[in-house]
Design an enzyme around this catalytic site. Structure first.
Site, mmCIF file in Angstrom:
data_model
loop_
_atom_site.group_PDB
_atom_site.id
_atom_site.type_symbol
_atom_site.label_atom_id
_atom_site.label_comp_id
_atom_site.label_asym_id
_atom_site.label_seq_id
_atom_site.Cartn_x
_atom_site.Cartn_y
_atom_site.Cartn_z
ATOM 1 N N LYS A 81 -37.347 -1.296 -17.251
ATOM 2 C CA LYS A 81 -36.092 -1.509 -16.547
ATOM 3 C C LYS A 81 -35.522 -2.845 -17.043
ATOM 4 C CE LYS A 81 -36.691 2.060 -13.620
ATOM 5 N NZ LYS A 81 -37.714 2.870 -14.328
ATOM 6 N N CYS B 297 -29.802 13.036 -1.663
ATOM 7 C CA CYS B 297 -28.946 11.850 -1.791
ATOM 8 C C CYS B 297 -27.912 12.116 -2.880
ATOM 9 C CB CYS B 297 -29.771 10.628 -2.188
ATOM 10 S SG CYS B 297 -31.231 10.413 -1.161
ATOM 11 N N CYS C 71 -36.621 17.370 -0.997
ATOM 12 C CA CYS C 71 -36.111 16.187 -0.307
ATOM 13 C C CYS C 71 -35.391 16.640 0.960
ATOM 14 C CB CYS C 71 -35.126 15.444 -1.198
ATOM 15 S SG CYS C 71 -35.826 15.025 -2.789
ATOM 16 N N ARG D 140 -47.424 3.186 -17.993
ATOM 17 C CA ARG D 140 -47.301 3.940 -16.751
ATOM 18 C C ARG D 140 -46.592 5.274 -16.972
ATOM 19 N NH1 ARG D 140 -44.470 -0.374 -17.618
ATOM 20 N NH2 ARG D 140 -42.601 -1.013 -16.489
ATOM 21 N N ARG E 14 -42.061 7.228 -20.033
ATOM 22 C CA ARG E 14 -41.045 6.462 -20.750
ATOM 23 C C ARG E 14 -41.561 5.082 -21.103
ATOM 24 N NH1 ARG E 14 -36.268 5.999 -17.118
ATOM 25 N NH2 ARG E 14 -35.475 4.872 -18.907
ATOM 26 N N TYR E 15 -42.574 4.614 -20.413
ATOM 27 C CA TYR E 15 -43.090 3.262 -20.629
ATOM 28 C C TYR E 15 -44.550 3.356 -21.039
ATOM 29 C CZ TYR E 15 -38.895 2.393 -17.829
ATOM 30 O OH TYR E 15 -37.617 2.388 -17.354
ATOM 31 N N CYS F 70 -28.354 10.591 -6.355
ATOM 32 C CA CYS F 70 -29.638 10.842 -7.043
ATOM 33 C C CYS F 70 -29.442 11.123 -8.525
ATOM 34 C CB CYS F 70 -30.320 12.042 -6.398
ATOM 35 S SG CYS F 70 -31.907 12.442 -7.147
ATOM 36 N N ASP G 90 -27.422 4.605 -11.533
ATOM 37 C CA ASP G 90 -27.645 5.218 -12.844
ATOM 38 C C ASP G 90 -26.470 6.095 -13.286
ATOM 39 O OD1 ASP G 90 -30.229 4.140 -13.168
ATOM 40 O OD2 ASP G 90 -31.028 5.667 -11.816
ATOM 41 N N ASP H 255 -31.555 0.883 -15.390
ATOM 42 C CA ASP H 255 -32.415 1.711 -16.218
ATOM 43 C C ASP H 255 -31.583 2.109 -17.434
ATOM 44 O OD1 ASP H 255 -34.540 3.183 -17.034
ATOM 45 O OD2 ASP H 255 -34.686 4.398 -15.226
ATOM 46 N N ARG I 235 -31.641 12.462 -10.351
ATOM 47 C CA ARG I 235 -32.333 13.712 -10.678
ATOM 48 C C ARG I 235 -31.656 14.900 -10.001
ATOM 49 N NH1 ARG I 235 -37.745 10.847 -10.038
ATOM 50 N NH2 ARG I 235 -38.013 9.910 -12.093
#
Ligand code: PLP
Ligand code: SF4
Length: 342
Positions: A338, A129, A125, A116, A112-113, A132, A294, A331, A134
């Site tokens: 960010k 969470c 995981c 990086r 996205r950037y 999350c 998010d 984001d 994702r």
């Protein structure tokens, strides 16, 4: 030994408890098991059951043991047990809020950037969470970069794209890969001449610190410069085991920073944030970002207003070291980075 500080306790040998594979094998993923550990109101049980059909839950016995109250208002349980709010959706929310699926030139790599790229390596995981962003992909496409065929395509892409100078090894949870598989990934990345820095993003120091073994740390240190980005949301996550895991990393010469997500009724509180950030600083971990939660579908109950976030940061600024203050940021889809909200 009492390991679960909830009102139903389980006795486990210390050696088992300290073994991350034992923790992983004993992850609590079904309601019956959860009820054996935790007494909950019937209404809560019904709520968890309903949400669980859409978004599964998983919690390591270790993380569950950090809870103080058998209630969804406990800051630990609020982060790991399904809640009715997850089944609601609101305008502006999306299952893939940053269009990661579209911004993936090869499977397992998200770009996205400009300078990086991020690798999704592993969906395992130990704690899922609830906030999350994702969560859409827990069950499937978070594992891509670990597959050998995909890794070859990723390395080819990185070799052809020298403006990418930093790779974030993310997940899911990259440190749940077996040591050898992670070593292969890191060594392949290291051999791309344009990659200067590798960043590993992990929540394990909070959710499964037992995984941070001396062998793992030694192996990671050989592929430096590597930065480790932990994800701590509450001072209850800074246990002796968590502190010891981070100590090992820092002592091995691997610098650490931490990201926190601002979560309603978990850490949207000046005293809680101050304690979290100042303790991290004593652990030689720089608080890096405080993320505005998010806009992933089903996370509205965690979001606070940006005004509230700004006010909290202003209060912290007035009462503690600048080193302890992270950048409050959000984001945004299609932004070049960010976005600081401070
Ligand atoms: C957040 C993020 C990064 C890293 O951003 P920094 O501001 O450098 O921490 C890189 N790639 C993706 C896809 C991200 O979501
Ligand atoms: S550890 Fe990270 S990727 Fe895994 S569920 Fe938590 S926030 Fe999501």
């Amino acid at each position: 030994m009492i390991n679960l500080r909830s009102n139903k306790t389980v006795r486990v040998a210390q050696a088992d408890w300290d073994d991350w594979r034992w923790q992983q094998r004993h992850s609590i993923t079904d309601l019956q098991e959860l009820q054996r550990r935790l007494t909950m109101p019937v209404a809560t049980v019904a709520e968890i059951e309903k949400v669980n059909t859409r978004y599964p839950f998983s919690v390591s016995p270790y993380y569950l043991s950090l809870a103080r109250q058998p209630s969804l208002t406990d800051p630990i349980l609020r982060q790991c047990l399904p809640a009715a709010g997850e089944l609601q959706s609101f305008p502006g929310e999306s299952a893939d809020p940053f269009a990661e699926l579209k911004k993936s030139p090869v499977p397992g790599l998200i770009r996205r950037y400009r300078d990086r790229a991020l690798l999704t390596t592993n969906g395992l995981c130990p704690v899922l969470c609830r906030h999350c962003f994702r969560k859409r992909g827990w069950k499937y496409h978070l594992t891509d970069a670990a597959h050998p065929a995909n890794l070859e395509r990723i390395i080819t892409y990185l070799n052809k794209t020298p403006e990418i100078r930093e790779v974030l090894v993310s997940g899911g949870e990259p440190l749940m890969l077996e040591d050898e598989i992670l070593a292969r990934l890191l060594s392949r990345l290291r051999r791309v001449p344009s990659i200067e820095v590798i960043r590993i993003a992990t929540r394990l120091p909070a959710t499964l610190p037992q995984r941070i073994t001396p062998e793992l740390v030694r192996m990671i240190a050989t592929y430096g410069p590597i930065w480790i980005v932990a994800h701590f949301n509450h001072p209850l996550e800074l246990t002796d085991a968590g502190i010891q895991a981070c100590n090992q990393i820092v002592e091995a010469g691997i610098p650490m920073v931490s990201q926190t997500v601002l979560l309603q009724s978990v850490n949207d509180n000046e005293a809680v944030l101050r304690q979290l950030f100042t303790r991290l600083l004593s652990m030689r971990i720089k608080p890096y970002y405080l993320f505005h939660c998010d806009p992933a579908t089903g996370t509205m109950h965690f979001r606070v207003t940006p005004e509230r976030g700004r006010k909290l940061i202003r209060k912290l600024r007035a009462t503690t070291s600048g080193l302890a203050i992270p950048t409050y940021a959000a984001d945004r889809l299609d932004a070049p980075s960010k976005i600081p909200l401070g």
